[in-house]
Structures are given as structure tokens and as C-alpha cells.
Write a protein that holds these residues in place. Structure first.
Motif, PDB file in Angstrom:
ATOM      1  N   TYR A  49      10.010   3.907 -14.507  1.00 52.78           N
ATOM      2  CA  TYR A  49      10.281   3.310 -13.210  1.00 52.78           C
ATOM      3  C   TYR A  49       9.101   2.478 -12.761  1.00 52.78           C
ATOM      4  O   TYR A  49       7.996   2.611 -13.267  1.00 52.78           O
ATOM      5  CB  TYR A  49      10.638   4.358 -12.152  1.00 52.78           C
ATOM      6  CG  TYR A  49       9.535   5.344 -11.859  1.00 52.78           C
ATOM      7  CD1 TYR A  49       8.552   5.059 -10.920  1.00 52.78           C
ATOM      8  CD2 TYR A  49       9.470   6.555 -12.523  1.00 52.78           C
ATOM      9  CE1 TYR A  49       7.544   5.947 -10.651  1.00 52.78           C
ATOM     10  CE2 TYR A  49       8.461   7.454 -12.261  1.00 52.78           C
ATOM     11  CZ  TYR A  49       7.512   7.141 -11.325  1.00 52.78           C
ATOM     12  OH  TYR A  49       6.492   8.023 -11.072  1.00 52.78           O
ATOM     13  N   ILE A  50       9.353   1.612 -11.781  1.00 55.31           N
ATOM     14  CA  ILE A  50       8.330   0.793 -11.140  1.00 55.31           C
ATOM     15  C   ILE A  50       8.346   1.157  -9.663  1.00 55.31           C
ATOM     16  O   ILE A  50       9.414   1.293  -9.073  1.00 55.31           O
ATOM     17  CB  ILE A  50       8.630  -0.705 -11.336  1.00 55.31           C
ATOM     18  CG1 ILE A  50       8.601  -1.053 -12.814  1.00 55.31           C
ATOM     19  CG2 ILE A  50       7.636  -1.558 -10.561  1.00 55.31           C
ATOM     20  CD1 ILE A  50       9.104  -2.440 -13.126  1.00 55.31           C
ATOM     21  N   ARG A  51       7.161   1.323  -9.068  1.00 50.63           N
ATOM     22  CA  ARG A  51       7.079   1.773  -7.672  1.00 50.63           C
ATOM     23  C   ARG A  51       6.119   0.896  -6.876  1.00 50.63           C
ATOM     24  O   ARG A  51       5.047   0.537  -7.355  1.00 50.63           O
ATOM     25  CB  ARG A  51       6.586   3.214  -7.630  1.00 50.63           C
ATOM     26  CG  ARG A  51       6.428   3.754  -6.215  1.00 50.63           C
ATOM     27  CD  ARG A  51       5.808   5.134  -6.187  1.00 50.63           C
ATOM     28  NE  ARG A  51       6.731   6.125  -6.716  1.00 50.63           N
ATOM     29  CZ  ARG A  51       6.369   7.382  -6.978  1.00 50.63           C
ATOM     30  NH1 ARG A  51       5.132   7.785  -6.781  1.00 50.63           N
ATOM     31  NH2 ARG A  51       7.249   8.229  -7.453  1.00 50.63           N
ATOM     32  N   TYR A  72       9.247   2.353  -2.480  1.00 47.39           N
ATOM     33  CA  TYR A  72      10.405   1.695  -3.078  1.00 47.39           C
ATOM     34  C   TYR A  72      10.203   1.800  -4.571  1.00 47.39           C
ATOM     35  O   TYR A  72       9.165   1.402  -5.095  1.00 47.39           O
ATOM     36  CB  TYR A  72      10.523   0.232  -2.665  1.00 47.39           C
ATOM     37  CG  TYR A  72      11.663  -0.446  -3.384  1.00 47.39           C
ATOM     38  CD1 TYR A  72      12.977  -0.261  -2.947  1.00 47.39           C
ATOM     39  CD2 TYR A  72      11.438  -1.203  -4.515  1.00 47.39           C
ATOM     40  CE1 TYR A  72      14.033  -0.832  -3.626  1.00 47.39           C
ATOM     41  CE2 TYR A  72      12.494  -1.785  -5.201  1.00 47.39           C
ATOM     42  CZ  TYR A  72      13.782  -1.592  -4.754  1.00 47.39           C
ATOM     43  OH  TYR A  72      14.832  -2.149  -5.437  1.00 47.39           O
ATOM     44  N   GLN A  73      11.182   2.364  -5.264  1.00 47.03           N
ATOM     45  CA  GLN A  73      11.063   2.424  -6.708  1.00 47.03           C
ATOM     46  C   GLN A  73      12.405   2.145  -7.346  1.00 47.03           C
ATOM     47  O   GLN A  73      13.458   2.385  -6.769  1.00 47.03           O
ATOM     48  CB  GLN A  73      10.489   3.748  -7.188  1.00 47.03           C
ATOM     49  CG  GLN A  73      11.386   4.935  -7.170  1.00 47.03           C
ATOM     50  CD  GLN A  73      10.648   6.189  -7.605  1.00 47.03           C
ATOM     51  OE1 GLN A  73       9.474   6.356  -7.325  1.00 47.03           O
ATOM     52  NE2 GLN A  73      11.341   7.076  -8.269  1.00 47.03           N
ATOM     53  N   THR A  74      12.321   1.577  -8.521  1.00 42.24           N
ATOM     54  CA  THR A  74      13.514   1.283  -9.291  1.00 42.24           C
ATOM     55  C   THR A  74      13.373   1.995 -10.630  1.00 42.24           C
ATOM     56  O   THR A  74      12.315   1.933 -11.262  1.00 42.24           O
ATOM     57  CB  THR A  74      13.695  -0.246  -9.406  1.00 42.24           C
ATOM     58  OG1 THR A  74      15.029  -0.560  -9.640  1.00 42.24           O
ATOM     59  CG2 THR A  74      12.868  -0.861 -10.458  1.00 42.24           C
ATOM     60  N   ASN A  75      14.389   2.736 -11.019  1.00 47.11           N
ATOM     61  CA  ASN A  75      14.379   3.535 -12.242  1.00 47.11           C
ATOM     62  C   ASN A  75      15.301   2.929 -13.284  1.00 47.11           C
ATOM     63  O   ASN A  75      16.434   2.582 -12.971  1.00 47.11           O
ATOM     64  CB  ASN A  75      14.860   4.962 -11.978  1.00 47.11           C
ATOM     65  CG  ASN A  75      14.026   5.679 -10.974  1.00 47.11           C
ATOM     66  OD1 ASN A  75      12.847   5.422 -10.846  1.00 47.11           O
ATOM     67  ND2 ASN A  75      14.632   6.578 -10.234  1.00 47.11           N
ATOM     68  N   VAL A 183       4.835  11.073 -13.373  1.00 55.39           N
ATOM     69  CA  VAL A 183       3.451  10.620 -13.485  1.00 55.39           C
ATOM     70  C   VAL A 183       3.462   9.123 -13.231  1.00 55.39           C
ATOM     71  O   VAL A 183       4.287   8.393 -13.797  1.00 55.39           O
ATOM     72  CB  VAL A 183       2.869  10.924 -14.884  1.00 55.39           C
ATOM     73  CG1 VAL A 183       1.479  10.340 -15.025  1.00 55.39           C
ATOM     74  CG2 VAL A 183       2.856  12.409 -15.147  1.00 55.39           C
ATOM     75  N   ASN A 184       2.565   8.658 -12.365  1.00 53.44           N
ATOM     76  CA  ASN A 184       2.516   7.266 -11.958  1.00 53.44           C
ATOM     77  C   ASN A 184       1.093   6.768 -12.109  1.00 53.44           C
ATOM     78  O   ASN A 184       0.162   7.427 -11.676  1.00 53.44           O
ATOM     79  CB  ASN A 184       2.984   7.178 -10.493  1.00 53.44           C
ATOM     80  CG  ASN A 184       3.184   5.767 -10.018  1.00 53.44           C
ATOM     81  OD1 ASN A 184       2.229   5.107  -9.650  1.00 53.44           O
ATOM     82  ND2 ASN A 184       4.412   5.323 -10.024  1.00 53.44           N
TER      83      ASN A 184
END
Length: 192
Positions: A49-51, A72-75, A183-184
Motif C-alpha cells: 500500500y501507499i500512505r 489516506y492509503q490505497t492498498n 510495516v510502513n
């Protein structure tokens, strides 16, 4: 939305080069910080994902901060992609600081909406067409308790690199598809 986030990040980086470099100092009691974090990560059930995380935090003591943040995140990619947009309040405690490196623990509550893209045969809805497949989006509002461990490395007065591991406990919906652990890693920019 992705293009808007990218444009905002480019504008921030341009503004950062125009700033006069100041000496590095650790946050102190009463200090307010605001900024934006952009990162990518992996979770235990949905893959990558991107956050984007805009935030404001206030230091109650030299090591303890109260933080308000949006997420805001897109998975995932493609037709099964889903998004999450929400806001949360958390408490961060910095338990280790050495030079430009700091490590912290956090506990918070986030509330938002998940939008999950799905497909179904058109014959499942009226009027029926047995040959077509249609796309639809399921939206669910939910809250979750968040516990995490993270680390920051300050590059200069404005920029830093971060890593954050989180555990999410769904508090009011068992139907929401959420990564239980994630994990980010990414880069952050302090506006103030």
C-alpha cells in the motif's frame, strides 16, 4: 488523488530548498510540529500500500507528544484495489534519542471509511443481464485502536526518514477488511 499527493510532495520539496538551514535541535515541551509523511508498506493480508499522513503534534513534555493525524492509503493494484481515509488521535512517547535518531511507541484511535472495489455478475442485480460483469464499491465506516513502534532519522531541520510497525485492533466492525499488522517506511517533511 494520487496526482494531487505527488504534486503536493513536489511543492514541499521545492519550498524546502528555499529554506535557510538551521541547527538541529530536539523537540521540547510546548513545541508544535506539523508536517506530511509519505510512505509505502506491507500488511499481513492485503499486500502493498501507499500512505499519505498529514499531522500536527504537540509536545506535552520533552519526550511525550499528543498527535492529530489524517490518513489516506490505497492498498493493492487493479480492480480489487481499496482505499482508506480517516483521522486519528494518538499519543507518542519517545523512549530513545541519540543525536538525529529517535525511537518511540504510540497508542491511538482512528476512525474512517474503507472503500473496497469488487465485481459481481450483473444477474445478481435487477435488471438481469447474464452475460455482463459489473464493478461496484462497498463502503464501510469503522474505528480501530492502533498500537505501534517506530523510529525516525532526521536528515536536516525539515526532512526525516521514518519506519513504523503497527498493530490494528478493529473496535466496531468485523466486516472491514483491514491489515491486522503492517510495516510502513517513508520520508517526512516538517512544515513547522
Amino acid at each position: 488523488m494520487k496526482h494531487g499527493i505527488l504534486m503536493f510532495a513536489l511543492l514541499l520539496s521545492t519550498a524546502a530548498f528555499a529554506q535557510k538551514e538551521a541547527a538541529f535541535s530536539e523537540p521540547e515541551k510546548g513545541e508544535i510540529q506539523a508536517g506530511l509523511m509519505l510512505g509505502a508498506g506491507v500488511g499481513n493480508s492485503f499486500g502493498g500500500y501507499i500512505r499519505a499522513t498529514p499531522y500536527t503534534q504537540y509536545f506535552l513534555t520533552n519526550n511525550w507528544a499528543l498527535r492529530l493525524e489524517g490518513r489516506y492509503q490505497t492498498n493493492g493494484l487493479g480492480p480489487n484495489q481499496d482505499q482508506y481515509a480517516g483521522v486519528g488521535l494518538s499519543s507518542k512517547y519517545y523512549f530513545a534519542r541519540k543525536g538525529k535518531f529517535s525511537a518511540y511507541g504510540q497508542l491511538g484511535y482512528f476512525y474512517g471509511q474503507a472503500a473496497k472495489g469488487m465485481y459481481r455478475n450483473a444477474w445478481q442485480s435487477y435488471p438481469s443481464d447474464l452475460t455482463s460483469i459489473e464493478r461496484y464499491t462497498t463502503r464501510l465506516n469503522y474505528g480501530m485502536v492502533n498500537v505501534g513502534l517506530g523510529a525516525d532519522y532526521t536528515i536536516n531541520r525539515r526532512w526525516y526518514i521514518y519506519a513504523l510497525g503497527e498493530g490494528n485492533i478493529r473496535s466496531n466492525s468485523s466486516k472491514v477488511a483491514t491489515d491486522r499488522y503492517n510495516v510502513n517506511v517513508g520520508i517526512g517533511f516538517r512544515i513547522k
